[in-house]
Design an enzyme around this catalytic site. Structure first.
Site, PDB file in Angstrom:
ATOM      1  N   HIS A 105     -48.466  -5.142  97.745  1.00 52.76           N
ATOM      2  CA  HIS A 105     -47.317  -5.544  96.918  1.00 52.76           C
ATOM      3  C   HIS A 105     -47.286  -7.058  96.775  1.00 52.76           C
ATOM      4  O   HIS A 105     -46.226  -7.660  96.644  1.00 52.76           O
ATOM      5  CB  HIS A 105     -45.988  -5.082  97.520  1.00 52.76           C
ATOM      6  CG  HIS A 105     -45.867  -3.608  97.721  1.00 52.76           C
ATOM      7  ND1 HIS A 105     -46.278  -2.987  98.857  1.00 52.76           N
ATOM      8  CD2 HIS A 105     -45.385  -2.632  96.917  1.00 52.76           C
ATOM      9  CE1 HIS A 105     -46.053  -1.685  98.760  1.00 52.76           C
ATOM     10  NE2 HIS A 105     -45.512  -1.435  97.590  1.00 52.76           N
TER      11      HIS A 105
ATOM     12  N   GLU B  54     -50.831   4.836  85.878  1.00 52.02           N
ATOM     13  CA  GLU B  54     -50.960   3.549  85.204  1.00 52.02           C
ATOM     14  C   GLU B  54     -51.983   3.637  84.078  1.00 52.02           C
ATOM     15  O   GLU B  54     -51.813   3.031  83.010  1.00 52.02           O
ATOM     16  CB  GLU B  54     -51.338   2.458  86.201  1.00 52.02           C
ATOM     17  CG  GLU B  54     -50.224   2.129  87.208  1.00 52.02           C
ATOM     18  CD  GLU B  54     -50.065   3.143  88.327  1.00 52.02           C
ATOM     19  OE1 GLU B  54     -50.954   4.014  88.482  1.00 52.02           O
ATOM     20  OE2 GLU B  54     -49.054   3.079  89.058  1.00 52.02           O
TER      21      GLU B  54
HETATM   22  C1  LIG Z   1     -50.842   3.336  92.142  1.00 54.67           C
HETATM   23  C2  LIG Z   1     -49.400   3.168  92.511  1.00 54.67           C
HETATM   24  N1  LIG Z   1     -48.465   3.164  91.530  1.00 54.67           N
HETATM   25  C3  LIG Z   1     -47.147   2.983  91.845  1.00 54.67           C
HETATM   26  C4  LIG Z   1     -46.753   2.817  93.152  1.00 54.67           C
HETATM   27  C5  LIG Z   1     -45.261   2.573  93.486  1.00 54.67           C
HETATM   28  N2  LIG Z   1     -44.685   3.745  94.142  1.00 54.67           N
HETATM   29  C6  LIG Z   1     -44.642   3.863  95.489  1.00 54.67           C
HETATM   30  S1  LIG Z   1     -44.005   5.330  95.989  1.00 54.67           S
HETATM   31  C7  LIG Z   1     -43.750   5.835  94.395  1.00 54.67           C
HETATM   32  C8  LIG Z   1     -43.164   7.195  94.120  1.00 54.67           C
HETATM   33  C9  LIG Z   1     -44.045   8.316  94.619  1.00 54.67           C
HETATM   34  O1  LIG Z   1     -43.431   9.549  94.421  1.00 54.67           O
HETATM   35  P1  LIG Z   1     -44.021  10.904  94.989  1.00 54.67           P
HETATM   36  O2  LIG Z   1     -45.485  10.952  94.751  1.00 54.67           O
HETATM   37  O3  LIG Z   1     -43.223  12.021  94.469  1.00 54.67           O
HETATM   38  O4  LIG Z   1     -43.860  10.775  96.577  1.00 54.67           O
HETATM   39  P2  LIG Z   1     -42.501  10.736  97.420  1.00 54.67           P
HETATM   40  O5  LIG Z   1     -42.108   9.297  97.520  1.00 54.67           O
HETATM   41  O6  LIG Z   1     -41.507  11.567  96.735  1.00 54.67           O
HETATM   42  O7  LIG Z   1     -42.852  11.274  98.761  1.00 54.67           O
HETATM   43  C10 LIG Z   1     -44.144   4.843  93.500  1.00 54.67           C
HETATM   44  C11 LIG Z   1     -44.057   4.940  92.030  1.00 54.67           C
HETATM   45  C12 LIG Z   1     -47.764   2.837  94.133  1.00 54.67           C
HETATM   46  N3  LIG Z   1     -47.474   2.695  95.429  1.00 54.67           N
HETATM   47  N4  LIG Z   1     -49.063   3.024  93.791  1.00 54.67           N
END
Ligand SMILES: Cc1ncc(C[n+]2csc(CCOP(=O)(O)OP(=O)(O)O)c2C)c(N)n1
Ligand SMILES: Cc1ncc(C[n+]2csc(CCOP(=O)(O)OP(=O)(O)O)c2C)c(N)n1
Ligand SMILES: [Mg+2]
Ligand SMILES: [Mg+2]
Lengths: 337, 414, 337, 414
Positions: free
Chosen positions: C129, C60
């Site tokens: 959220h 972000e």
């Molecule tokens: C600071 C923040 N930004 C955005 C999100 C929304 N979000 C939740 S999971 C995710 C994807 C994460 O991907 P990755 O790190 O590859 O983990 P995976 O889900 O593949 O295990 C996002 C963007 C969040 N939870 N926290």
């Protein structure tokens, strides 16, 4: 009793805390060997070793993240953010993590850390060495926010903060590190050594978090302030001749609402003063609470005297800083209203 | 000097829905080719491990090469059991989410070897700072599933008192840190915990997990910086499951190098591991743990795997990737591979496997029965709303006491 | 006229903006090919190409940092932060940079960017959220803060935000994406297609930033709200039978103080409602301003109805959410006082 | 497995006040040994440059090797002039700060080659995102010193209207971005600017500077991530001057690898350069600029130098490092080295040097005279306080109009 300025009192608080509890560790940018750009940690590394007082990378978010982890382990980290203006990169770790950890884990994990940071203007620091961002923390449940106005309180509050089992943001108004600056920038500063609140015991003591202090009793108007502004308000009361009761909050959250309400019920008038920008500053919360609890006692609108809603402009420092004249004007205004 | 117009590059995955993913370009070295270095080898000598891929199980299911952790058959069977239990639990919970018994769930299908093998390779006292896709850590550490279910259902026995989104476990008794909604924050916290352990002359180390996508957050950088500066005893894991919700790993910076390589930039050793190879994951984790425990500091492990599941129950991958991508993943399925290995060792067979599956299904069902007896989401409605004012601080502050009264009065009023 | 829900209206605003001005680019986590986890950017990449609507790393702070740089170049970036709860990592770039750039460069450089982010609870999203962090932005001078309560305003305000030459934080109350949720979670939701404010022109129009809207005229008490709470307040007024004037702020800063003052001078009573935690929430500023400007017209203390000062608890969502019953209670209280 | 207690490592510099710094351990390769690769070489082939040190000027002041940019004598003399002018300006301003004519100043002594050579190697239209120690960029781009002085004095001609701390310049007409008080924020902004340039099909690239200490900030990570993902046309510079106020570069993570190596972790090329070697800095910058301009993306340049000056006028290094450390720095002084090179070429001599110095001193003094005629800090007091309410937003909002009235009324009242 020893005479200390605020820097020495803050240093003494950490010294005492480290001496009493090996779980207390101190770190931050330039705080180790050098002892901090304001010298607040001077001598601590030498006395307690470089594992207990050390330099950190220029990474405020990392400092807070590491401090949360240390707190989870069981230590009591006391970290310095070099200027309050630089606390923003650590905002997520403070708000989403330190402040929320106990809650989200139902008490399973906690972050008993203290963040010390110099705040406020009056030192020609320009917009990024002068801010007072307390209100963005008082909006966050889970944080305790403290701002002392003198050496005695600074030491006692800092010791209370370090012992507190939850995260505390400890703001140090840097303009009064050396003496009780009252806003008269054209006059010489009285050093703390000449002030009774510069008398600070060498040993351990605490000042409870959440207790305000009436520094000047008065009958006609209640003035609520904290940090540097306390001294400005005292000067304004003195100079205007208004019979004002000046209250030093000392701790913003928890707030000693009872003391405020009692005073305003007595005086019927209130002025709230802070250096931070006005809109959504902590003053707004104070005004809201007082109108809620003292509505039928109020004889005039509560006035706010604050920094203007602009960044802190370097060359116009004294037009920005809410000095005694502005406060005095507000005192008179609420009396006339 | 060229003065042609500049162009903005936007990374794109190999295929989108309707297309077919061609994984043939992936450089997947054969199992067993990489040597296992000494745990105190200087990081400069380990750079190649950030670009290779540690693999132990070969295509025939045999354990080969230097990295073979030489686990006994009981341990292997236990690993298989934990992975299967994790999978069964996931499947069951998704079904319950569809039935409205909970608001949300996240599966780790295809990634079970990561958490299970890592938990087994670490010591019981080591502190785990997970993301939301390492439920296998809790399974492997023996945390009763009913505790997890109680949390998922926000029922009367929810250890987190109904406060957290389902699956955001916090299990201090199992050395499992409170999962945060904000991605990545646990990474520097793990480093801080490890620094505290080192400061205290303890012998326990920390381990932390983030996904490929999360490496782009500030906290990733903080953690690697602090870990290298203070030689923190921590194992930093990046689970590269190729996707971050709808974004492929190229959007996180995976197009031009590996995620393991990030560590090289800080002078930290990195091991890149076949995350679907139970033995490789175990061996790499054990190596990193031993390195940390003997005061040689942090290691980053990239666990190269594939998110076979949707991101969460709120997600449908059909919107952004070919439906069959998971089945084309060249490194196979971790459960299947460990099973074949055990079979090839003569330590397992289809019959025993079927029996185990049935046993695990039963185990999940029996714990589910207990959990549902304490309620599921909103049924009955959770019955201690006053508790929402606890744990904001250690003592309930005055203003929250007042707010609690207000809230309870309002409830009564109904 | 087309019927749109808020998602479609927001999508249409970006579509129109991109169609009119090649300088408008859209990016954020999952906003490109997929079109956003709430689908607000659906179809934009296909229509305008992947250079104009693309996925960003989960970063972000990086998103905001890049957006500031793009703004400096001369583009008008519109970025999505997936949930308002995840805006904290970007806090420094927003507060120290986007908000201060024009000032510190004396107008030499500017950051005309728009940050869209879904906020608020009521969707069982748990504490990360569901947050409404608007008050930490309204305290920061240099930022404009907007929160629409319906599709028509959402499109018009978003177009105004994108055209604004300064940074705008555009909060989207996700609970009303699909319909005007009034807090009665046990009743079926009316979709926007059945609501008059779901009528949204396909073409370009703007709703000015800084103009509140009286959604329900009344004589006895002024109710100030924004976002989802507007609908809760309308329901509370209806159900309580109190002759309340309900005002939708639409834009928090700039604030349409005149409309508020006029109304409170008429009614003599006021209730301020928001979903964010109470202490130092935006309500505090509203209360302060109203007591300042309407002191002699006020017949009862101004009431605040807000989220409690705790994180948003997943299972106790409806005990936390300030629903119509709580608002109605406050309406009656100020009338009795 | 070892179960000895863990220990917390705290990095320490080679020497503290009273001690003598032993720089003999620094690995300083001879000038001219590294080849200059093609600007489109894939980053994997360039990893070694992150660990080497590009040097052109040898110990005899000769330009040697592949990286010699072959600049003509006029250009070299211009570079020397810019560096000397920068130094003279610095010295003069510090004197004025001591006299109370300004509240604050920051010198770049010993680092002049960085900004000057880099400005000269970039195009005039390229956008610069500096930290506070690259005043040489403005000098080299021909920004009149009087403008900088006006800012430093917050006088009536201050282009920033008295709003900013001295030296926090902002010079749009010279492609010089507003300096931020918050370290590092300009780094991802430069990447964003570069992305916008690429998006627009422009030919201008961006360049940004941070110090060694600042690499630990989140913004550094953001910048490298975005730069690698979108192949942004940007030159990312890390000025490793060994110190961050009182912290040596080991506290920023420089103990275990180079700062250039950070880029390797993202799959970006990095050049590590002798920052006191004007020719090497010029050549490396030209290479990176050409690479960016021809759509091959970002390069990180580590400029290896030494902060000979105190951090700022608020700092006294005697409190944390040996007083003579600067003079022991093995890579010498950038001005002296370029001067010797010109002399060895027969293009310069002591006489001309002395004349130039006198000329520059005069130039500074004459601009100073003009600047002081517009005032110095508080003398006369700045005379347009109402202007503090401008530029918060494009239009002054209502509440600020009111606050301005209040403020002006209060002033009048005096
Ligand atoms: C600071 C923040 N930004 C955005 C999100 C929304 N979000 C939740 S999971 C995710 C994807 C994460 O991907 P990755 O790190 O590859 O983990 P995976 O889900 O593949 O295990 C996002 C963007 C969040 N939870 N926290
Ligand atoms: C976010 C932030 N944190 C801390 C500071 C205080 N500070 C100003 S300069 C400085 C040291 C920077 O060191 P480095 O990046 O090495 O640059 P150098 O001064 O050596 O050029 C620090 C800590 C700041 N300005 N901003
Ligand atoms: Mg992933
Ligand atoms: Mg430095």
């Amino acid at each position: 009793m020893a005479r200390m300025n605020m820097i020495q009192a803050i240093n003494s608080a950490m010294d005492v805390a480290m001496g009493r509890d090996p779980k207390v560790v101190v770190f931050g940018e330039d705080v180790g060997y050098f002892g901090g750009v304001f010298r607040c940690t001077a001598g601590l590394q030498k006395k307690y070793g470089k594992q207990r007082c050390f330099d950190a990378p220029i990474s405020e978010g990392g400092i807070l993240g590491a401090a949360v982890g240390m707190g989870v382990y069981g230590l009591r980290p006391v970290v310095e953010i070099q200027f309050a203006d630089y606390i923003y990169p650590a905002f997520d770790q403070l708000v989403s993590e330190a402040a929320r950890l106990r809650y989200r884990s139902a008490g399973g994990f906690t972050a008993p850390l203290t963040v010390r940071t110099p705040c406020g203007g009056g030192i020609f620091g320009g917009q990024t060495h002068s801010q007072s961002p307390e209100a963005i923390f008082t909006h966050v449940c889970g944080l305790t926010t403290v701002m002392p106005s003198n050496p005695y309180d600074a030491k006692g509050l800092l010791l209370a903060a370090i012992e507190d089992d939850d995260p505390v943001i400890f703001f140090e108004p840097k303009r009064i590190y050396n003496g009780p600056f009252d806003g008269h920038h054209d006059r010489p500063l009285t050093p703390w050594s000449k002030h009774e609140l510069g008398e600070v015991p060498e040993e351990y003591y605490t000042v409870p978090l959440g207790k305000a202090k009436i520094l000047r009793p008065g009958e006609k108007v209640t003035v609520i302030a904290y940090g540097t502004m306390v001294h400005v308000c005292l000067a304004a009361a003195e100079e205007s001749g208004v019979d004002a009761e000046v209250i030093d909050l000392r701790s913003l959250l928890p707030l000693d609402l009872d003391t405020l309400v009692e005073s305003v019920k007595k005086t019927g008038r209130c002025v709230v003063v802070h250096e931070a920008t006005k809109t959504c500053g902590y003053g707004a919360e104070l005004v809201s609470l007082i109108q809620e609890h003292c509505f039928y006692h109020l004889e005039a609108p509560i006035e706010r005297v604050t920094g203007w809603d602009t960044p802190y402009p370097h060359a116009y420092e004294w037009d920005y800083f809410p000095g005694p004249k502005r406060v005095a004007q507000a005192l008179k205004k609420v009396l006339e209203d | 000097m060229s003065r042609a117009p500049l162009q903005l590059h936007i990374p794109e995955p190999k295929a989108r829905p309707g297309g077919v993913t061609d994984f043939s370009g992936l450089r997947i070295p054969p199992a067993g080719v990489l040597a296992r270095p000494a745990v105190d080898a200087p990081s400069e000598q380990l750079r190649d491990y950030a670009y290779g891929l540690i693999r132990v199980l070969d295509d025939q299911g045999r354990a080969v090469g230097d990295w073979d952790p030489k686990l006994d058959a009981d341990t292997l069977r236990l690993g298989l059991r934990h992975m299967l239990l994790t999978r069964e639990f996931d499947e069951r919970m998704v079904k319950l989410q569809r039935q409205g018994k909970t608001s949300f769930y996240i599966k780790c299908t295809g990634e079970e070897a990561v958490a299970v093998a890592q938990a087994m390779a670490l010591d019981a006292g080591d502190m785990l700072f997970p993301s939301y896709r390492q439920q296998g850590l809790l399974v492997a550490r023996g945390c009763p599933l009913v505790r997890l279910m109680n949390q998922i259902f926000s029922n009367t026995r929810d250890p987190l008192k109904g406060r957290q989104l389902p699956i955001m476990y916090s299990e201090p008794d199992y050395g499992f840190f409170s999962i945060s909604g904000n991605l990545g924050t646990q990474y520097p916290q793990a480093v801080g915990w490890a620094m505290a352990s080192a400061y205290s002359g303890d012998t326990r180390i920390a381990a932390a997990w983030v996904g490929d996508g999360t490496t782009a957050e500030a906290d990733f950088h903080y953690a690697l910086t602090f870990a290298t500066v203070y030689q923190a005893p921590v194992v930093l894991n990046v689970v590269n499951n190729q996707w971050a919700i709808s974004s492929f790993q190229g959007i996180a910076g995976g197009e031009r190098t590996t995620f393991a390589a990030r560590a090289v930039g800080y002078g930290l050793p990195a091991l890149r591991v076949d995350g679907n190879d139970f033995l490789a994951v175990y061996a790499a984790t054990a190596w990193a743990a031993e390195r940390a425990r003997s005061n040689h500091g942090a290691t980053l492990i990239e666990l190269y795997t594939y998110r076979a599941a949707p991101h969460s129950t709120s997600d449908d991958p059909a919107g952004y990737r070919p439906a069959d991508e998971a089945s084309l993943w060249p490194l196979g399925d971790p459960v299947e591979r460990l099973k074949q290995h055990l079979i090839s060792l003569g330590e397992w067979d289809e019959q025993r496997h079927a029996t185990l599956l049935a046993e695990l299904a039963e185990e999940v069902m029996s714990q589910l029965k207990e959990a549902t007896s304490y309620g599921t989401l909103g049924n009955p409605p959770p019955n201690d709303p006053g508790s929402m004012f606890e744990d904001v601080l250690k003592e309930i502050p005055g203003r929250l006491v007042m707010q609690r009264e207000q809230m309870l009065a309002l409830r009564e009023g109904n």
